[in-house]
Design a protein around this motif. Structure first.
Motif, PDB file in Angstrom:
ATOM      1  N   VAL A   1       0.846  -1.197   0.000  1.00 32.82           N
ATOM      2  CA  VAL A   1       0.000   0.000   0.000  1.00 32.82           C
ATOM      3  C   VAL A   1       0.882   1.247   0.000  1.00 32.82           C
ATOM      4  CG1 VAL A   1      -1.821   1.238   1.237  1.00 32.82           C
ATOM      5  CG2 VAL A   1      -1.808  -1.270   1.221  1.00 32.82           C
ATOM      6  N   ALA A   2       1.914   1.242   0.839  1.00 31.19           N
ATOM      7  CA  ALA A   2       2.803   2.406   0.962  1.00 31.19           C
ATOM      8  C   ALA A   2       3.851   2.459  -0.137  1.00 31.19           C
ATOM      9  CB  ALA A   2       3.495   2.371   2.324  1.00 31.19           C
ATOM     10  N   GLN A   3       4.032   1.339  -0.859  1.00 27.75           N
ATOM     11  CA  GLN A   3       5.074   1.239  -1.889  1.00 27.75           C
ATOM     12  C   GLN A   3       6.459   1.502  -1.296  1.00 27.75           C
ATOM     13  OE1 GLN A   3       4.471   0.615  -5.735  1.00 27.75           O
ATOM     14  NE2 GLN A   3       3.166  -0.546  -4.326  1.00 27.75           N
ATOM     15  N   ALA A   4       6.678   1.000  -0.094  1.00 27.58           N
ATOM     16  CA  ALA A   4       7.962   1.150   0.583  1.00 27.58           C
ATOM     17  C   ALA A   4       8.095   0.044   1.621  1.00 27.58           C
ATOM     18  CB  ALA A   4       8.067   2.511   1.259  1.00 27.58           C
ATOM     19  N   TYR A   5       9.315  -0.443   1.793  1.00 26.84           N
ATOM     20  CA  TYR A   5       9.578  -1.488   2.770  1.00 26.84           C
ATOM     21  C   TYR A   5      10.137  -0.898   4.058  1.00 26.84           C
ATOM     22  CZ  TYR A   5       8.778  -5.366  -0.458  1.00 26.84           C
ATOM     23  OH  TYR A   5       8.191  -6.286  -1.305  1.00 26.84           O
ATOM     24  N   LYS A   6       9.630  -1.393   5.181  1.00 23.59           N
ATOM     25  CA  LYS A   6      10.239  -1.051   6.457  1.00 23.59           C
ATOM     26  C   LYS A   6      11.704  -1.488   6.438  1.00 23.59           C
ATOM     27  CE  LYS A   6       7.436  -3.555   8.947  1.00 23.59           C
ATOM     28  NZ  LYS A   6       6.865  -4.177  10.164  1.00 23.59           N
ATOM     29  N   PRO A   7      12.597  -0.743   7.103  1.00 21.17           N
ATOM     30  CA  PRO A   7      12.329   0.405   7.963  1.00 21.17           C
ATOM     31  C   PRO A   7      12.415   1.764   7.279  1.00 21.17           C
ATOM     32  CG  PRO A   7      14.593  -0.273   8.273  1.00 21.17           C
ATOM     33  CD  PRO A   7      13.994  -1.222   7.260  1.00 21.17           C
ATOM     34  N   SER A   8      12.161   1.836   5.966  1.00 23.97           N
ATOM     35  CA  SER A   8      12.124   3.139   5.311  1.00 23.97           C
ATOM     36  C   SER A   8      11.034   3.989   5.946  1.00 23.97           C
ATOM     37  CB  SER A   8      11.845   2.984   3.818  1.00 23.97           C
ATOM     38  OG  SER A   8      12.866   2.240   3.179  1.00 23.97           O
ATOM     39  N   PRO A   9      11.287   5.273   6.200  1.00 22.53           N
ATOM     40  CA  PRO A   9      10.270   6.116   6.838  1.00 22.53           C
ATOM     41  C   PRO A   9       8.944   6.129   6.100  1.00 22.53           C
ATOM     42  CG  PRO A   9      12.390   7.240   6.821  1.00 22.53           C
ATOM     43  CD  PRO A   9      12.560   6.000   6.005  1.00 22.53           C
ATOM     44  N   GLU A  10       8.994   6.043   4.769  1.00 18.85           N
ATOM     45  CA  GLU A  10       7.757   6.107   3.997  1.00 18.85           C
ATOM     46  C   GLU A  10       6.796   4.986   4.350  1.00 18.85           C
ATOM     47  OE1 GLU A  10      11.016   8.170   1.903  1.00 18.85           O
ATOM     48  OE2 GLU A  10      10.795   6.117   2.716  1.00 18.85           O
ATOM     49  N   ALA A  11       7.318   3.839   4.742  1.00 18.61           N
ATOM     50  CA  ALA A  11       6.446   2.712   5.085  1.00 18.61           C
ATOM     51  C   ALA A  11       5.538   3.068   6.256  1.00 18.61           C
ATOM     52  CB  ALA A  11       7.281   1.476   5.408  1.00 18.61           C
ATOM     53  N   TYR A  12       6.075   3.796   7.216  1.00 21.86           N
ATOM     54  CA  TYR A  12       5.298   4.187   8.394  1.00 21.86           C
ATOM     55  C   TYR A  12       4.448   5.423   8.102  1.00 21.86           C
ATOM     56  CZ  TYR A  12       9.008   1.252  10.331  1.00 21.86           C
ATOM     57  OH  TYR A  12       9.889   0.236  10.573  1.00 21.86           O
ATOM     58  N   LEU A  13       5.069   6.438   7.528  1.00 24.56           N
ATOM     59  CA  LEU A  13       4.385   7.722   7.351  1.00 24.56           C
ATOM     60  C   LEU A  13       3.241   7.626   6.350  1.00 24.56           C
ATOM     61  CD1 LEU A  13       7.530  10.041   7.349  1.00 24.56           C
ATOM     62  CD2 LEU A  13       5.853   9.744   9.194  1.00 24.56           C
ATOM     63  N   ARG A  14       3.433   6.895   5.262  1.00 25.56           N
ATOM     64  CA  ARG A  14       2.343   6.763   4.284  1.00 25.56           C
ATOM     65  C   ARG A  14       1.199   5.939   4.846  1.00 25.56           C
ATOM     66  NH1 ARG A  14       6.334   5.534  -0.828  1.00 25.56           N
ATOM     67  NH2 ARG A  14       7.149   7.667  -1.057  1.00 25.56           N
ATOM     68  N   THR A  15       1.500   4.979   5.714  1.00 16.20           N
ATOM     69  CA  THR A  15       0.437   4.202   6.347  1.00 16.20           C
ATOM     70  C   THR A  15      -0.416   5.091   7.241  1.00 16.20           C
ATOM     71  OG1 THR A  15       1.749   2.165   6.251  1.00 16.20           O
ATOM     72  CG2 THR A  15      -0.040   2.245   7.867  1.00 16.20           C
ATOM     73  N   ALA A  16       0.228   5.944   8.040  1.00 14.68           N
ATOM     74  CA  ALA A  16      -0.524   6.885   8.876  1.00 14.68           C
ATOM     75  C   ALA A  16      -1.355   7.817   8.010  1.00 14.68           C
ATOM     76  CB  ALA A  16       0.433   7.675   9.758  1.00 14.68           C
ATOM     77  N   GLU A  17      -0.768   8.294   6.922  1.00 11.91           N
ATOM     78  CA  GLU A  17      -1.477   9.213   6.032  1.00 11.91           C
ATOM     79  C   GLU A  17      -2.707   8.553   5.428  1.00 11.91           C
ATOM     80  OE1 GLU A  17      -0.596  11.884   2.007  1.00 11.91           O
ATOM     81  OE2 GLU A  17       0.894  10.455   2.735  1.00 11.91           O
TER      82      GLU A  17
END
Length: 241
Positions: A154-170
């Motif tokens: 969904v986020a098009q990013a793998y943890k622990p990249s910040p985008e994985a967390y921030l896009r999920t919250a968004e």
């Protein structure tokens, strides 16, 4: 003041489900036929060791985002070759079934009860590196009562990249401070904290087997530390099952 936590987002592999013994169980019949001298638990561990390097190729930009089912399949073929099994000599149905062992992982004994309790007060969803189809199949098989399927695809990013967390919250329409990552891995929690997430550590001391050496105890002062999901539900004031 920080906003109250509204969403609990869960690491899945190792935190919610027991990948090691589940993959070993799924691989055992295959290995009995094609490589009878190979220990299924050792095979599962070897397959898992290729997990982070495969995602790092995506995180580094060396390849575009590629869903985990494809990375798992590439890793499977490499592990088979390492064990003297030529993937080209196997039919596609056999390889696909074995690759989807990751869709058939068992939850830890406390997971479903704890998630049901936590769901009464919070949005609950996976924040996993697993792709959507994998997460859906896990949830249907194991009875994981998610409110949504979120995470890397969904986020098009793998943890622990910040985008994985921030896009999920968004995607949830929430500030990071209103989200809490629940994980058995200190590194995952540290990355989430750097993004503003709250944190809950639930150790799984047998994830890697009886000789596990890491993630046995909290390495920072996480917001919550609990021995199980029901224990976390107690701490967060969720009603008993």
């Amino acid at each position: 003041m920080a906003p109250p936590v509204r969403a609990l987002l869960f690491d899945v592999f190792g935190t919610v489900v027991d990948w090691r013994t589940s993959v070993a169980r799924e691989a055992a019949p295959f290995l009995a036929e094609y490589a009878p001298g190979v220990d299924p638990l050792a095979f599962a561990a070897a397959w898992r060791r290729r997990y982070q390097p495969a995602m790092e190729a995506v995180r580094s930009g060396a390849r575009p985002f590629t869903r985990l089912d494809i990375l798992h399949r590439e890793n499977l073929e490499a592990v088979l070759a390492d064990h003297g099994i030529a993937p080209a000599g196997l039919d596609e149905a056999t390889l696909d079934h074995l690759n989807k062992a990751w869709h058939r992982l068992d939850p830890w004994p406390d997971s479903v009860e704890g998630l049901r309790r936590l769901k009464t007060r919070f949005i609950i969803a996976p924040l996993s590196n697993g792709n959507i189809a994998l997460m859906l199949n896990l949830a249907k098989r194991a009875g994981l009562p998610w409110d949504a399927i979120l995470g890397a695809e969904v986020a098009q990013a793998y943890k622990p990249s910040p985008e994985a967390y921030l896009r999920t919250a968004e995607i949830l329409g929430l500030p990071p401070e209103a989200c809490m990552l629940v994980a058995a891995h200190n590194g995952d929690l540290a990355a989430a904290r750097r993004c503003g997430f709250r944190t809950a550590f639930v150790p799984r001391p047998t994830e890697y087997g009886p000789d596990q050496e890491k993630d046995l105890a909290p390495e920072q002062e996480w917001d919550f530390v609990a021995a199980s999901f029901p224990a976390l539900a107690d701490q967060l004031g969720c009603p008993p099952a």
